[in-house]
Design an enzyme around this catalytic site. Structure first.
Site, PDB file in Angstrom:
ATOM      1  N   ASN A 131       0.831  -1.215   0.000  1.00 24.14           N
ATOM      2  CA  ASN A 131       0.000   0.000   0.000  1.00 24.14           C
ATOM      3  C   ASN A 131       0.862   1.260   0.000  1.00 24.14           C
ATOM      4  O   ASN A 131       0.583   2.224  -0.698  1.00 24.14           O
ATOM      5  CB  ASN A 131      -0.913   0.012   1.230  1.00 24.14           C
ATOM      6  CG  ASN A 131      -2.034  -1.003   1.109  1.00 24.14           C
ATOM      7  OD1 ASN A 131      -2.226  -1.598   0.063  1.00 24.14           O
ATOM      8  ND2 ASN A 131      -2.757  -1.209   2.198  1.00 24.14           N
TER       9      ASN A 131
ATOM     10  N   PHE B  51      -3.879   4.892  11.710  1.00 20.13           N
ATOM     11  CA  PHE B  51      -4.344   3.976  10.658  1.00 20.13           C
ATOM     12  C   PHE B  51      -3.726   4.389   9.325  1.00 20.13           C
ATOM     13  O   PHE B  51      -3.629   5.574   9.028  1.00 20.13           O
ATOM     14  CB  PHE B  51      -5.866   4.065  10.467  1.00 20.13           C
ATOM     15  CG  PHE B  51      -6.696   3.434  11.544  1.00 20.13           C
ATOM     16  CD1 PHE B  51      -6.142   2.673  12.557  1.00 20.13           C
ATOM     17  CD2 PHE B  51      -8.070   3.605  11.509  1.00 20.13           C
ATOM     18  CE1 PHE B  51      -6.935   2.097  13.532  1.00 20.13           C
ATOM     19  CE2 PHE B  51      -8.878   3.034  12.485  1.00 20.13           C
ATOM     20  CZ  PHE B  51      -8.319   2.280  13.494  1.00 20.13           C
ATOM     21  N   GLU B  52      -3.437   3.409   8.489  1.00 22.32           N
ATOM     22  CA  GLU B  52      -2.863   3.718   7.168  1.00 22.32           C
ATOM     23  C   GLU B  52      -3.823   4.526   6.301  1.00 22.32           C
ATOM     24  O   GLU B  52      -3.409   5.293   5.444  1.00 22.32           O
ATOM     25  CB  GLU B  52      -2.450   2.438   6.445  1.00 22.32           C
ATOM     26  CG  GLU B  52      -3.622   1.525   6.113  1.00 22.32           C
ATOM     27  CD  GLU B  52      -3.223   0.351   5.230  1.00 22.32           C
ATOM     28  OE1 GLU B  52      -2.067   0.244   4.827  1.00 22.32           O
ATOM     29  OE2 GLU B  52      -4.107  -0.465   4.933  1.00 22.32           O
ATOM     30  N   PHE B  53      -5.121   4.347   6.530  1.00 21.46           N
ATOM     31  CA  PHE B  53      -6.105   5.107   5.759  1.00 21.46           C
ATOM     32  C   PHE B  53      -5.894   6.610   5.927  1.00 21.46           C
ATOM     33  O   PHE B  53      -6.354   7.397   5.124  1.00 21.46           O
ATOM     34  CB  PHE B  53      -7.523   4.765   6.227  1.00 21.46           C
ATOM     35  CG  PHE B  53      -7.986   3.413   5.813  1.00 21.46           C
ATOM     36  CD1 PHE B  53      -8.765   3.268   4.682  1.00 21.46           C
ATOM     37  CD2 PHE B  53      -7.642   2.280   6.527  1.00 21.46           C
ATOM     38  CE1 PHE B  53      -9.203   2.014   4.276  1.00 21.46           C
ATOM     39  CE2 PHE B  53      -8.073   1.027   6.128  1.00 21.46           C
ATOM     40  CZ  PHE B  53      -8.863   0.893   5.000  1.00 21.46           C
ATOM     41  N   GLY B  54      -5.258   6.999   7.042  1.00 24.91           N
ATOM     42  CA  GLY B  54      -5.039   8.415   7.301  1.00 24.91           C
ATOM     43  C   GLY B  54      -5.847   8.908   8.483  1.00 24.91           C
ATOM     44  O   GLY B  54      -6.580   9.882   8.385  1.00 24.91           O
TER      45      GLY B  54
END
Lengths: 324, 267
Positions: A131, B51-54
């Site tokens: 990712n 979280f990687e989502f931001g």
């Protein structure tokens, strides 16, 4: 003459556009005029998605994903796509099930046995990234630079099967991974609000909305709501995408269904479970027939899901702070 | 008196007890989310989740909602919402202390596989989702904690595919391949034991076993023999307080915690 030492090369084929070619494309094809780009999804996909395109999307399968546009791509039976699957649970699987996909750059390829079998059978070719590395590639594509130097993938088989190159950095003198810039042919992005010119904003984590749009040659956005341009001028810090990045604007309430969109509706867990339980081609073709091919457009699709269900999903989206 | 619990509950509780307050933690999807929520509620109220989502510093809402990690419930009242690029860059620049990851396979240097099983990359026997953000977590965080079911086939001399880096990859150290100094695998928590990595050799080292099990039983269920610490401790099973929180508050539907074999330990 000094050389930079190349330590290792990943073996993957990469989708790569020279930065100058991309710049010239932007100069010639990206209109700076504020013109009305509102159209339906059929027209948008017909005009801006071609067979063989490299396709990227934003955000995720379960949150603010461009699912109505994915279904339209399938409905138009596009072929030979190369998909950027930064993290994907549904999109790539449906596209593969419909025979639209040849290659997948993998960050996270979810969804279990169905897609796993396609990979095992060699029906789709995967290239492993992560990712983070795919995101950084999009950042490079958005910056107009040929590659980005980073420190992920190092030392792993992921790197060997990616398209990254390891060099000895002339500044730190340490091995450093170079990730080639990624400039997709087309990006599809779902947003909460857009105007008819393509100014758009998203609420919540942004993932790579701006980078993906900036890096892509053609950009289709779908929006829960179409708003007046003054909404952006009133709060310019909240503009995620300026209009000149965008080629088409599709008004698509529930465009992320069966995923959710923050501030509008929650995901439909039952529909999602039905999708994730698809294990063979029979079940997949049955699903596609019922929910994609046999309906004409997004509105007919929503009618099939039904107002009762949609109301339930709106009802579940009670948290609004931060989303307006 | 006995306590009954699942593999997953045991691993979650032990991971949560390891964390420190006023630190940052990179949280992956699923089990790591429950670890972070339990830690926040019981042990480290000021831990900052990323979280990687931001999403940075959100405040957990319960019950834990599986699925929409980037949605309103899981990113509630964050300090910052940002891009994925930024979330990973926080870790790359050294701001993230802990990472928590799952794995399909692990080797003695803490390399993990979440990509495929088999010896032909193009024709995998089993195909998994791939790195996701796991490679970044293992590459960038100061201390990475792995959580994995204790099964023989998961402990291998060489991962079929090294998705994310450990301390040594095919003989090369992290620094030799260009990874950050003093970063990397910190603990492995399995359903039966806990391991650290030897300071000198960087090899997996058994430091704790679940109360009621012997060291031999634990090692018998591994594909290779790990180093064994001089003073292997007994790992306490989940406490009543932990189990009550997990079962009644955090995951009442058992979406995560009900998975795995069931254990019973006399206490």
């Amino acid at each position: 003459m000094d050389f930079i030492e190349i330590i290792e090369r990943g073996e993957a084929e990469i989708h790569y556009i020279h930065p100058d070619d991309f710049r010239e494309y932007v100069r010639d094809k990206k209109n700076r005029e504020m013109k009305d780009k509102l159209m339906d999804e059929r027209e948008a996909v017909k005009k801006f998605v071609s067979n063989g395109d490299y396709l990227a999307y934003d955000f995720s399968s379960l949150t603010r994903g461009p699912q109505s546009l994915i279904r339209e791509i399938i409905r138009q039976r596009k072929k030979n796509l190369w998909v950027c699957a930064k993290f994907t649970l549904l999109e790539t699987v449906l596209l593969s099930g419909a025979g639209c996909v040849d290659k997948i750059d993998v960050g996270f390829l979810g969804f279990g046995p169905y897609i796993a079998r396609k990979v095992q059978n060699g029906e789709v070719k995967v290239y492993d990234w992560s990712n983070g590395s795919i995101t950084y590639r999009l950042v490079a594509g958005a910056m107009g630079i040929p590659f980005i130097a980073a420190r992920n993938l190092l030392g792993t088989d992921t790197l060997k099967h990616s398209g990254a190159v390891v060099v000895r950095c002339p500044f730190s003198n340490t091995p450093t991974a170079l990730m080639p810039a990624l400039n997709p042919d087309v990006a599809i992005i779902h947003v909460q609000e857009a105007d008819i010119y393509g100014n758009a904003r998203v609420y919540g984590p942004t993932v790579a909305t701006l980078e993906t749009a900036m890096a892509s040659k053609k950009v289709i956005i779908s929006a829960e709501r179409i708003v007046e341009t003054i909404e952006f001028r009133k709060n310019p810090l909240m503009t995620t995408l300026p209009y000149y990045l965008v080629d088409a604007v599709v008004h698509a309430p529930f465009g992320a269904y069966p995923g959710g969109t923050q501030g509008y509706y929650e995901m439909d867990s039952e529909h999602y479970l039905m999708l994730t339980s698809i294990a063979d081609d029979n079940a997949m073709q049955k699903y596609l027939e019922e929910y994609v091919y046999s309906v004409d457009n997004h509105e007919e699709f929503l009618a099939k899901i039904g107002m009762d269900k949609l109301k339930q999903l709106i009802r579940k989206a009670e948290i609004l702070e931060g989303y307006r | 008196m006995g306590v009954e619990f699942t593999d997953t509950e045991f691993m979650i509780c032990n991971a949560a007890r390891l964390l420190e307050d006023y630190k940052t933690i990179f949280v992956g999807w699923g089990i790591p989310q429950v670890v972070a929520i339990l830690a926040e509620k019981l042990y480290t109220p000021n831990i900052v989740q990323v979280f990687e989502f931001g999403s940075v510093g959100h405040q957990s809402r319960t019950p834990f909602l599986r699925g929409t990690m980037g949605g309103p419930t899981n990113t509630y009242r964050a300090i910052q919402w940002c891009s994925m690029n930024l979330a990973f860059s926080y870790a790359a620049a050294g701001y993230i202390d802990y990472g928590v990851l799952g794995a399909a396979q692990i080797d003695r240097y803490g390399n993990i596989n979440s990509t495929m099983i088999g010896d032909d990359y193009n024709k995998p026997k089993v195909r998994f989702p791939g790195s996701g953000g796991g490679n970044e977590v293992a590459s960038f965080c100061w201390k990475t904690i792995f959580v994995m079911a204790h099964e023989k086939r998961r402990f291998v001399e060489r991962c079929d595919f090294i998705t994310s880096p450990g301390h040594k990859m095919d003989g090369k150290t992290r620094e030799e391949v260009g990874l950050a100094r003093n970063s990397g695998p910190y603990r492995l928590i399995t359903s039966k034991a806990m391991f650290d990595f030897d300071e000198e050799t960087k090899e997996l080292r058994l430091i704790g076993v679940l109360k009621g099990l012997t060291i031999e039983e634990v090692i018998d269920d591994m594909g290779f023999e790990p180093l064994v610490a001089d003073d292997v401790v007994e790992l306490e099973p989940p406490t009543q307080e932990e189990l009550k929180l997990l079962r009644e508050d955090i995951d009442p539907y058992g979406l995560i915690i009900s998975k795995g074999a069931k254990f019973k330990v006399e206490i």
